[in-house]
Scaffold this motif. Structure first.
Motif, PDB file in Angstrom:
ATOM      1  N   ALA A  76       0.829  -1.213   0.000  1.00 43.32           N
ATOM      2  CA  ALA A  76       0.000   0.000   0.000  1.00 43.32           C
ATOM      3  C   ALA A  76       0.861   1.260   0.000  1.00 43.32           C
ATOM      4  O   ALA A  76       1.902   1.308   0.653  1.00 43.32           O
ATOM      5  CB  ALA A  76      -0.912   0.005   1.218  1.00 43.32           C
ATOM      6  N   PRO A  77       0.414   2.293  -0.725  1.00 47.81           N
ATOM      7  CA  PRO A  77       1.147   3.559  -0.705  1.00 47.81           C
ATOM      8  C   PRO A  77       1.186   4.146   0.706  1.00 47.81           C
ATOM      9  O   PRO A  77       0.293   3.880   1.524  1.00 47.81           O
ATOM     10  CB  PRO A  77       0.330   4.463  -1.635  1.00 47.81           C
ATOM     11  CG  PRO A  77      -0.508   3.544  -2.450  1.00 47.81           C
ATOM     12  CD  PRO A  77      -0.738   2.329  -1.610  1.00 47.81           C
ATOM     13  N   LYS A  78       2.188   4.938   0.979  1.00 50.54           N
ATOM     14  CA  LYS A  78       2.345   5.558   2.303  1.00 50.54           C
ATOM     15  C   LYS A  78       1.085   6.326   2.689  1.00 50.54           C
ATOM     16  O   LYS A  78       0.530   7.067   1.904  1.00 50.54           O
ATOM     17  CB  LYS A  78       3.541   6.508   2.279  1.00 50.54           C
ATOM     18  CG  LYS A  78       3.840   7.131   3.627  1.00 50.54           C
ATOM     19  CD  LYS A  78       5.117   7.948   3.554  1.00 50.54           C
ATOM     20  CE  LYS A  78       5.363   8.730   4.814  1.00 50.54           C
ATOM     21  NZ  LYS A  78       5.681   7.977   5.960  1.00 50.54           N
ATOM     22  N   GLY A  79       0.636   6.097   3.925  1.00 46.93           N
ATOM     23  CA  GLY A  79      -0.535   6.793   4.442  1.00 46.93           C
ATOM     24  C   GLY A  79      -1.855   6.074   4.230  1.00 46.93           C
ATOM     25  O   GLY A  79      -2.837   6.393   4.882  1.00 46.93           O
ATOM     26  N   LEU A 134     -16.256   9.710  10.614  1.00 50.91           N
ATOM     27  CA  LEU A 134     -16.857   9.073   9.451  1.00 50.91           C
ATOM     28  C   LEU A 134     -16.534   9.823   8.168  1.00 50.91           C
ATOM     29  O   LEU A 134     -16.514  11.047   8.130  1.00 50.91           O
ATOM     30  CB  LEU A 134     -18.379   8.990   9.611  1.00 50.91           C
ATOM     31  CG  LEU A 134     -18.892   8.199  10.807  1.00 50.91           C
ATOM     32  CD1 LEU A 134     -20.410   8.182  10.809  1.00 50.91           C
ATOM     33  CD2 LEU A 134     -18.355   6.793  10.819  1.00 50.91           C
ATOM     34  N   SER A 135     -16.291   9.042   7.130  1.00 49.67           N
ATOM     35  CA  SER A 135     -16.154   9.584   5.774  1.00 49.67           C
ATOM     36  C   SER A 135     -16.957   8.675   4.859  1.00 49.67           C
ATOM     37  O   SER A 135     -17.327   7.563   5.236  1.00 49.67           O
ATOM     38  CB  SER A 135     -14.684   9.635   5.358  1.00 49.67           C
ATOM     39  OG  SER A 135     -14.151   8.330   5.269  1.00 49.67           O
ATOM     40  N   SER A 136     -17.210   9.132   3.657  1.00 55.08           N
ATOM     41  CA  SER A 136     -18.049   8.339   2.755  1.00 55.08           C
ATOM     42  C   SER A 136     -17.432   6.980   2.443  1.00 55.08           C
ATOM     43  O   SER A 136     -18.147   5.997   2.262  1.00 55.08           O
ATOM     44  CB  SER A 136     -18.320   9.110   1.461  1.00 55.08           C
ATOM     45  OG  SER A 136     -17.096   9.437   0.834  1.00 55.08           O
ATOM     46  N   SER A 137     -16.104   6.888   2.435  1.00 57.38           N
ATOM     47  CA  SER A 137     -15.467   5.622   2.083  1.00 57.38           C
ATOM     48  C   SER A 137     -15.412   4.630   3.242  1.00 57.38           C
ATOM     49  O   SER A 137     -15.226   3.432   3.022  1.00 57.38           O
ATOM     50  CB  SER A 137     -14.055   5.869   1.549  1.00 57.38           C
ATOM     51  OG  SER A 137     -13.252   6.449   2.545  1.00 57.38           O
ATOM     52  N   THR A 138     -15.558   5.095   4.488  1.00 60.01           N
ATOM     53  CA  THR A 138     -15.404   4.190   5.632  1.00 60.01           C
ATOM     54  C   THR A 138     -16.636   4.088   6.522  1.00 60.01           C
ATOM     55  O   THR A 138     -16.646   3.290   7.452  1.00 60.01           O
ATOM     56  CB  THR A 138     -14.224   4.643   6.515  1.00 60.01           C
ATOM     57  OG1 THR A 138     -14.516   5.940   7.059  1.00 60.01           O
ATOM     58  CG2 THR A 138     -12.923   4.676   5.737  1.00 60.01           C
ATOM     59  N   ALA A 157      -8.226   2.349   2.419  1.00 63.35           N
ATOM     60  CA  ALA A 157      -8.742   3.718   2.344  1.00 63.35           C
ATOM     61  C   ALA A 157      -7.566   4.677   2.189  1.00 63.35           C
ATOM     62  O   ALA A 157      -6.514   4.476   2.800  1.00 63.35           O
ATOM     63  CB  ALA A 157      -9.536   4.062   3.599  1.00 63.35           C
ATOM     64  N   PRO A 158      -7.756   5.724   1.401  1.00 59.50           N
ATOM     65  CA  PRO A 158      -6.681   6.701   1.227  1.00 59.50           C
ATOM     66  C   PRO A 158      -6.457   7.489   2.510  1.00 59.50           C
ATOM     67  O   PRO A 158      -7.297   7.470   3.418  1.00 59.50           O
ATOM     68  CB  PRO A 158      -7.215   7.612   0.114  1.00 59.50           C
ATOM     69  CG  PRO A 158      -8.697   7.480   0.192  1.00 59.50           C
ATOM     70  CD  PRO A 158      -8.960   6.078   0.660  1.00 59.50           C
ATOM     71  N   PRO A 159      -5.349   8.189   2.608  1.00 63.32           N
ATOM     72  CA  PRO A 159      -5.084   8.973   3.818  1.00 63.32           C
ATOM     73  C   PRO A 159      -6.165  10.030   4.034  1.00 63.32           C
ATOM     74  O   PRO A 159      -6.633  10.650   3.090  1.00 63.32           O
ATOM     75  CB  PRO A 159      -3.736   9.655   3.526  1.00 63.32           C
ATOM     76  CG  PRO A 159      -3.153   8.949   2.363  1.00 63.32           C
ATOM     77  CD  PRO A 159      -4.281   8.316   1.611  1.00 63.32           C
ATOM     78  N   PRO A 160      -6.589  10.228   5.289  1.00 58.28           N
ATOM     79  CA  PRO A 160      -7.587  11.260   5.566  1.00 58.28           C
ATOM     80  C   PRO A 160      -6.963  12.648   5.396  1.00 58.28           C
ATOM     81  O   PRO A 160      -5.763  12.830   5.584  1.00 58.28           O
ATOM     82  CB  PRO A 160      -7.976  11.000   7.015  1.00 58.28           C
ATOM     83  CG  PRO A 160      -6.872  10.199   7.594  1.00 58.28           C
ATOM     84  CD  PRO A 160      -6.210   9.477   6.476  1.00 58.28           C
TER      85      PRO A 160
END
Length: 196
Positions: free
Chosen positions: A32-35, A123-127, A48-51
């Protein structure tokens, strides 16, 4: 003249295929990419991408308030926790975990959550689906005394306390406009939401 097709040889990729979801999780985590957060929740791998932005502002504000109220507690972001789940292990990374200082002073990637007093997910839409359902079950199974979900879109927080089995017996929705989220013992202080 008849043509014969030779038997296919095993593909090299087949030989490298992970033997389990845990092995696939380890491979994805390493790549996975950093973060990025890669989690194993109830037998499923989630990335999930970095917040960014307001999400991080809320986590930072919460961390600072805990520091102001309780100098004896550590504030951990990006700490891995092993929580019980549908698979043999659940590996999650909450937005914020609160535990006595020194609780995670080893070199393992995923820690026993028994010392954790509070976990927070913004909360975010992806999680949101995992945070509201699967992580809630995992944190309850782990016996974490307080789980706080901050729903930015709805301007409310959901405070979950009294873990029992797969659920929390006490769940309260708190309007962020009320400006205060009381936290039960052993925390015993209130969070000011005016900066959210």
């Amino acid at each position: 003249m008849a043509l014969t097709v030779p038997e296919p040889e095993p593909c090299a990729a087949d030989e490298r295929a992970p033997a389990s979801v845990e092995a696939a999780f380890e491979a994805l985590s390493a790549a996975a990419p950093k973060g990025w957060r890669v989690e194993l929740i109830e037998g499923e791998i989630h990335a999930a991408p970095p917040p960014v932005g307001r999400h991080e502002e809320i986590v930072s504000e919460l961390s600072g308030q805990v520091r102001d109220h309780r100098k004896d507690l550590g504030r951990y972001t990006n700490i891995g926790l092993s929580v019980p789940g549908a698979s043999s292990t659940g590996k999650v990374i909450p937005d914020l975990a609160i535990a006595p200082k020194g609780s995670f002073d080893d070199d393992v990637d995923y820690h026993d959550p028994s010392s954790v007093l509070l976990v927070v997910e913004v909360l975010s839409s992806s999680t949101a689906g995992n945070d509201r359902i699967k992580k809630l079950r995992g944190y309850a199974r782990a016996g974490i005394p307080c789980y706080l979900l901050v729903d930015r879109a709805a301007d409310l927080a959901i405070r979950c306390t009294e873990p029992s089995g797969e659920r929390y017996l006490c769940m309260s929705e708190i309007d962020l406009a009320k400006k205060v989220i009381p936290l039960p013992d052993p925390l015993g202080f209130a969070l000011d939401t005016s900066q959210f």
